[in-house]
Scaffold this motif. Sequence first.
Motif, mmCIF file in Angstrom:
data_model
loop_
_atom_site.group_PDB
_atom_site.id
_atom_site.type_symbol
_atom_site.label_atom_id
_atom_site.label_comp_id
_atom_site.label_asym_id
_atom_site.label_seq_id
_atom_site.Cartn_x
_atom_site.Cartn_y
_atom_site.Cartn_z
ATOM 1 N N VAL A 133 44.667 48.664 36.225
ATOM 2 C CA VAL A 133 46.035 49.193 36.219
ATOM 3 C C VAL A 133 47.015 48.094 35.809
ATOM 4 N N THR A 134 46.808 46.885 36.296
ATOM 5 C CA THR A 134 47.690 45.770 35.933
ATOM 6 C C THR A 134 47.614 45.486 34.444
ATOM 7 N N ALA A 135 46.390 45.516 33.895
ATOM 8 C CA ALA A 135 46.225 45.272 32.460
ATOM 9 C C ALA A 135 46.905 46.344 31.627
ATOM 10 N N ARG A 136 46.847 47.597 32.069
ATOM 11 C CA ARG A 136 47.442 48.689 31.312
ATOM 12 C C ARG A 136 48.958 48.730 31.434
ATOM 13 N N THR A 137 49.483 48.347 32.585
ATOM 14 C CA THR A 137 50.921 48.486 32.813
ATOM 15 C C THR A 137 51.705 47.200 32.555
ATOM 16 N N VAL A 138 51.136 46.071 32.917
ATOM 17 C CA VAL A 138 51.848 44.795 32.784
ATOM 18 C C VAL A 138 51.300 43.970 31.629
ATOM 19 N N GLY A 139 49.973 44.051 31.437
ATOM 20 C CA GLY A 139 49.366 43.306 30.353
ATOM 21 C C GLY A 139 48.101 42.608 30.794
ATOM 22 N N PRO A 140 47.236 42.230 29.854
ATOM 23 C CA PRO A 140 45.975 41.569 30.203
ATOM 24 C C PRO A 140 46.172 40.188 30.819
ATOM 25 N N GLY A 141 47.248 39.492 30.437
ATOM 26 C CA GLY A 141 47.500 38.168 31.000
ATOM 27 C C GLY A 141 47.659 38.193 32.509
ATOM 28 N N PRO A 142 48.595 38.984 33.047
ATOM 29 C CA PRO A 142 48.726 39.098 34.501
ATOM 30 C C PRO A 142 47.458 39.615 35.173
ATOM 31 N N ALA A 143 46.738 40.514 34.490
ATOM 32 C CA ALA A 143 45.484 41.016 35.057
ATOM 33 C C ALA A 143 44.476 39.886 35.207
ATOM 34 N N GLY A 144 44.411 39.007 34.219
ATOM 35 C CA GLY A 144 43.516 37.863 34.292
ATOM 36 C C GLY A 144 43.906 36.912 35.408
ATOM 37 N N LEU A 145 45.206 36.656 35.539
ATOM 38 C CA LEU A 145 45.678 35.802 36.624
ATOM 39 C C LEU A 145 45.326 36.396 37.982
ATOM 40 N N LEU A 146 45.423 37.704 38.074
ATOM 41 C CA LEU A 146 45.084 38.397 39.316
ATOM 42 C C LEU A 146 43.608 38.211 39.657
ATOM 43 N N LEU A 147 42.750 38.349 38.658
ATOM 44 C CA LEU A 147 41.315 38.213 38.888
ATOM 45 C C LEU A 147 40.943 36.776 39.245
ATOM 46 N N VAL A 148 41.513 35.806 38.547
ATOM 47 C CA VAL A 148 41.230 34.396 38.848
ATOM 48 C C VAL A 148 41.708 34.042 40.252
ATOM 49 N N THR A 149 42.919 34.476 40.593
ATOM 50 C CA THR A 149 43.479 34.167 41.904
ATOM 51 C C THR A 149 42.669 34.796 43.022
ATOM 52 N N SER A 150 42.260 36.048 42.841
ATOM 53 C CA SER A 150 41.482 36.726 43.879
ATOM 54 C C SER A 150 40.129 36.058 44.081
ATOM 55 N N THR A 151 39.510 35.615 42.986
ATOM 56 C CA THR A 151 38.207 34.958 43.107
ATOM 57 C C THR A 151 38.335 33.612 43.794
ATOM 58 N N PHE A 152 39.303 32.805 43.368
ATOM 59 C CA PHE A 152 39.500 31.501 43.984
ATOM 60 C C PHE A 152 39.869 31.628 45.465
ATOM 61 N N SER A 153 40.702 32.594 45.806
ATOM 62 C CA SER A 153 41.117 32.747 47.197
ATOM 63 C C SER A 153 39.945 33.166 48.077
ATOM 64 N N PHE A 154 39.043 33.998 47.539
ATOM 65 C CA PHE A 154 37.876 34.405 48.317
ATOM 66 C C PHE A 154 36.922 33.236 48.514
ATOM 67 N N VAL A 155 36.723 32.441 47.463
ATOM 68 C CA VAL A 155 35.871 31.255 47.570
ATOM 69 C C VAL A 155 36.469 30.278 48.580
ATOM 70 N N PHE A 156 37.797 30.103 48.534
ATOM 71 C CA PHE A 156 38.469 29.214 49.482
ATOM 72 C C PHE A 156 38.297 29.713 50.911
ATOM 73 N N TYR A 157 38.420 31.023 51.106
ATOM 74 C CA TYR A 157 38.235 31.632 52.426
ATOM 75 C C TYR A 157 36.834 31.321 52.967
ATOM 76 N N GLU A 158 35.827 31.559 52.162
ATOM 77 C CA GLU A 158 34.456 31.326 52.594
ATOM 78 C C GLU A 158 34.195 29.842 52.855
ATOM 79 N N MET A 159 34.713 28.984 51.981
ATOM 80 C CA MET A 159 34.509 27.551 52.136
ATOM 81 C C MET A 159 35.176 27.039 53.413
ATOM 82 N N LEU A 160 36.413 27.475 53.655
ATOM 83 C CA LEU A 160 37.136 27.002 54.829
ATOM 84 C C LEU A 160 36.476 27.482 56.111
ATOM 85 N N HIS A 161 36.061 28.735 56.140
ATOM 86 C CA HIS A 161 35.393 29.251 57.335
ATOM 87 C C HIS A 161 34.083 28.512 57.583
#
Length: 263
Positions: A133-161
Amino acid sequence: MSVVHENANARRIERTRLLSRGFRLWRHLCMFGVLAVAGITVGYWLARESRIVDLWIVPFFLLSQNVAEYLIHRLLMHRPSFLRALYQGHMGHHRAFQYDAMEIAAWSEMGLVMMPWFSIALLFVGMAPIVWVTARTVGPGPAGLLLVTSTFSFVFYEMLHALYHFPSPVLGRLGLAHSRTFAFLSRHHRHHHRLERMRWVNFNISVPLSDLMFGTRETEAAWQAARERRVSGSPGMSERGASSPHDAGPDKDDEAPPLRVRK
């Protein structure tokens, strides 16, 4: 045999009982790592078209992720629901690691700390419609940032725990033993591992922002002071025995339910 040795043996037996026999840390890290790299790669490929003005999506998602982390932990992992397996598995984690025994005794016990390797795949499944939905409405750039951020934040969550449960000598070698920031976060999580407080306070694993927002952040000192006032019967206590919004319930109501782990 001393009480300390008896407790140590009891914990070792309990952790052995709860641990999946098929868990291998190296295999878990490899499969989790491959999926994480795949997610970051796809996200980076999409983010090539992003602009400076698109960076707003990063703090927006991090705030949303912090609230989601809090709500999932509080409502699904500490309350029986339609996802009962999630609740039971998390209760096993709390049985294995209580506030006075947070460190793993062997690397195989990381299977009681870390989420299953495929949890990151479930993250991608959940994020897919949002990214689309982000890619279709805002653009592929923000969609990519969203995917990178979500992946890094999940990895950080697991690493910190995972780090919260590392042995002290390992934390020392990693340079974290004298880190005030890590000590603050570790104390926050350690207090959550008190069986009598786990259903009420300190649900954030990463940054306790949502705990502050929802009034569920509690320090060890504040809890001990509230208990002393409750015992002494000082005035101003509520009927439930809480002296502030952070004392979310009386200890007698906080006992963990009997755990039934399906093998």
